[in-house]
Design a protein around this motif. Structure first.
Motif, mmCIF file in Angstrom:
data_model
loop_
_atom_site.group_PDB
_atom_site.id
_atom_site.type_symbol
_atom_site.label_atom_id
_atom_site.label_comp_id
_atom_site.label_asym_id
_atom_site.label_seq_id
_atom_site.Cartn_x
_atom_site.Cartn_y
_atom_site.Cartn_z
ATOM 1 N N ASN A 5 62.288 28.757 46.522
ATOM 2 C CA ASN A 5 61.953 29.456 47.552
ATOM 3 C C ASN A 5 60.749 30.480 47.330
ATOM 4 N N ARG A 6 60.318 30.788 46.000
ATOM 5 C CA ARG A 6 59.187 31.325 45.720
ATOM 6 C C ARG A 6 57.889 30.948 45.789
ATOM 7 N N THR A 7 57.009 31.599 46.268
ATOM 8 C CA THR A 7 55.492 31.256 46.259
ATOM 9 C C THR A 7 54.624 31.960 45.496
ATOM 10 N N PHE A 8 53.828 31.418 44.743
ATOM 11 C CA PHE A 8 53.025 32.047 43.844
ATOM 12 C C PHE A 8 51.541 31.560 44.111
ATOM 13 N N ASN A 9 50.651 32.225 44.457
ATOM 14 C CA ASN A 9 49.097 32.015 44.865
ATOM 15 C C ASN A 9 48.417 32.492 43.702
ATOM 16 N N SER A 10 47.288 32.000 43.642
ATOM 17 C CA SER A 10 46.391 32.707 42.573
ATOM 18 C C SER A 10 45.728 33.883 43.017
ATOM 19 N N ASN A 11 45.625 34.229 44.227
ATOM 20 C CA ASN A 11 45.046 35.600 44.690
ATOM 21 C C ASN A 11 45.971 36.579 45.394
ATOM 22 N N PHE A 12 45.693 37.674 45.116
ATOM 23 C CA PHE A 12 46.328 38.757 45.845
ATOM 24 C C PHE A 12 45.491 39.481 46.955
ATOM 25 N N ILE A 13 46.156 40.331 47.683
ATOM 26 C CA ILE A 13 45.471 40.990 48.789
ATOM 27 C C ILE A 13 45.533 42.527 48.456
ATOM 28 N N LEU A 14 44.182 42.991 48.398
ATOM 29 C CA LEU A 14 44.408 44.595 47.991
ATOM 30 C C LEU A 14 44.055 45.295 49.672
ATOM 31 N N LEU A 15 45.127 45.725 50.108
ATOM 32 C CA LEU A 15 45.118 46.413 51.364
ATOM 33 C C LEU A 15 44.210 47.602 51.294
ATOM 34 N N GLY A 16 43.753 48.176 50.279
ATOM 35 C CA GLY A 16 42.766 49.327 50.294
ATOM 36 C C GLY A 16 43.246 50.701 50.492
ATOM 37 N N ILE A 17 42.318 51.624 50.562
ATOM 38 C CA ILE A 17 42.935 52.947 51.000
ATOM 39 C C ILE A 17 41.939 53.371 52.472
ATOM 40 N N LYS A 90 39.383 41.075 51.246
ATOM 41 C CA LYS A 90 40.430 41.908 50.745
ATOM 42 C C LYS A 90 41.269 41.284 49.411
ATOM 43 N N SER A 91 40.700 39.997 49.047
ATOM 44 C CA SER A 91 41.194 39.277 48.062
ATOM 45 C C SER A 91 40.768 39.709 46.746
ATOM 46 N N ILE A 92 41.741 39.323 45.584
ATOM 47 C CA ILE A 92 41.407 39.503 44.168
ATOM 48 C C ILE A 92 41.873 38.438 43.753
ATOM 49 N N SER A 93 41.405 37.917 42.684
ATOM 50 C CA SER A 93 41.900 36.730 41.931
ATOM 51 C C SER A 93 43.065 37.213 40.727
ATOM 52 N N LEU A 94 43.812 36.415 40.412
ATOM 53 C CA LEU A 94 44.832 36.641 39.473
ATOM 54 C C LEU A 94 44.082 37.030 37.925
ATOM 55 N N ALA A 95 43.022 36.480 38.040
ATOM 56 C CA ALA A 95 41.921 36.878 36.592
ATOM 57 C C ALA A 95 41.564 38.138 36.946
ATOM 58 N N GLY A 96 40.857 38.606 37.908
ATOM 59 C CA GLY A 96 40.241 39.731 38.423
ATOM 60 C C GLY A 96 41.462 40.761 38.414
ATOM 61 N N ALA A 171 53.844 38.100 50.555
ATOM 62 C CA ALA A 171 52.695 38.010 51.166
ATOM 63 C C ALA A 171 51.668 38.208 49.965
ATOM 64 N N GLN A 172 52.072 39.019 48.807
ATOM 65 C CA GLN A 172 51.279 39.341 47.903
ATOM 66 C C GLN A 172 50.097 40.467 48.236
ATOM 67 N N GLU A 173 50.634 41.223 49.064
ATOM 68 C CA GLU A 173 49.724 42.363 49.524
ATOM 69 C C GLU A 173 50.027 43.421 48.676
ATOM 70 N N ILE A 174 48.971 43.860 47.774
ATOM 71 C CA ILE A 174 49.039 45.229 47.067
ATOM 72 C C ILE A 174 48.683 46.352 47.854
ATOM 73 N N HIS A 175 49.487 47.311 48.015
ATOM 74 C CA HIS A 175 49.423 48.424 48.927
ATOM 75 C C HIS A 175 48.491 49.568 47.952
ATOM 76 N N HIS A 176 47.417 49.024 47.782
ATOM 77 C CA HIS A 176 46.577 49.957 46.897
ATOM 78 C C HIS A 176 45.119 49.275 46.830
ATOM 79 N N PHE A 177 44.065 49.971 46.298
ATOM 80 C CA PHE A 177 42.597 49.643 46.423
ATOM 81 C C PHE A 177 42.465 48.955 45.192
ATOM 82 N N PHE A 178 43.280 48.859 44.031
ATOM 83 C CA PHE A 178 43.112 48.262 42.970
ATOM 84 C C PHE A 178 44.542 47.656 42.251
#
Length: 308
Positions: A5-17, A90-96, A171-178
């Motif tokens: 049931n887990r999902t894993f994407n190569s990108n995260f979403i930076l919600l920013g400030i 707002k996306s950032i790759s796993l490598a980034g 959703a892989q949304e990071i509540h941060h700007f980095f």
């Protein structure tokens, strides 16, 4: 929750400030302006110390390394934040994300060690000037700077490997700007207690540089008090006091973020404090720690920025 049931994407979403309200547009412009000043002044400081033979002393070698660390640290997060904001992406790759974690953890650790080395160097210069002028002192300072980078890099490698070994889902949304580790851990589908303890231990280890800075500064202040000349007191006290101010802001903000338990964390507070010490502290660092020759740097840089 099962693995299926887990999902894993190569990108995260930076919600920013910042959002796109007038107040936030102003604040974003202010941060971008501060970044530009930090970038230009630290770059100019590095080049000026390198080109001016009068500043080829061990003390300014450490100052040069501090400017380099500040320049790299602010370039790790702010350009990506600005790009995402201006492009509405707002996306950032796993490598980034991994690269951001490695560089900011490495540079934070390296700068903490270097600030302690600079405090000790100030103590030696004031209390034991003959040691400071010894021929081997330059090699010692070079070793201190290299050790700071090496220790910081080891810390960065360990934390990025552990952080990216966890599965992330939702959703892989990071509540941060980095990609800050505490914000990233909230997205993990696994138990992150091990990494949380590791972060706590790393922060506790920062108390050793704090102890070195406090002890060195206390010895300098005691030596300053016993100086007969008021001018000598002023010259010795000014760098020490400004150094303590920068260190207090730097360590205070970092420990506020990383030493608090997860239950007490607030995404808004973490983002605000992170912006404070990652953007404002580099403004204060290079131009506040020394007096005579850096006054020349201020003068030259002031001419450059005013277009004279």
């Amino acid at each position: 929750m099962t693995w299926e049931n887990r999902t894993f994407n190569s990108n995260f979403i930076l919600l920013g400030i910042f959002d796109y309200s007038p107040n936030h547009i102003f604040l974003f412009s202010l941060v971008l302006g501060i970044f530009s000043v930090v970038f230009m002044r630290n770059t100019a400081m590095i080049l000026f110390i390198y080109l001016d033979t009068h500043l080829h002393s061990p003390m300014y070698f450490l100052l040069n390394q501090l400017s380099l660390m500040d320049l790299m640290l602010i370039c790790t997060t702010v350009p990506k934040m600005a790009f995402n904001y201006l492009s509405c992406r707002k996306s950032i790759s796993l490598a980034g994300c991994g690269a951001q974690i490695f560089f900011y953890v490495s540079l934070l650790g390296a700068e903490c060690s270097l600030l302690a080395a600079m405090a000790y160097d100030r103590y030696v210069a004031v209390c034991h000037p003959l040691w400071s002028s010894a021929p081997k002192s330059q090699k010692i300072r070079g070793l201190m700077a290299a050790s700071s980078f090496i220790l910081g890099s080891l810390d960065g490698i360990i934390e990025v490997v552990v952080a990216l070994s966890f599965p992330y889902c939702g959703a892989q949304e990071i509540h941060h700007f980095f990609c800050d580790i505490p914000a990233l851990l909230t997205l993990s589908c696994a138990n992150t207690l091990l990494l949380e303890r590791m972060i706590f231990i790393c922060c506790v280890m920062l108390l050793f540089p704090v102890a070195v800075i406090t002890a060195s500064s206390a010895r300098v202040l005691l030596a300053v008090i016993h100086m007969g000349s008021g001018e000598s007191r002023r010259k010795a006290f000014a760098p020490c006091s400004s150094h303590l101010m920068v260190v207090g802001m730097y360590y205070g903000a970092a420990m506020f973020i990383y030493l608090r338990p997860a239950s007490d964390r607030s995404p808004t507070q973490d983002k605000t404090v992170s912006a404070f010490y990652k953007v404002l502290t580099p403004v204060l660092n290079p131009l506040s720690l020394h007096s005579k020759e850096v006054a020349r740097v201020r003068k030259v840089l002031g001419r450059g920025t005013s277009g004279e």
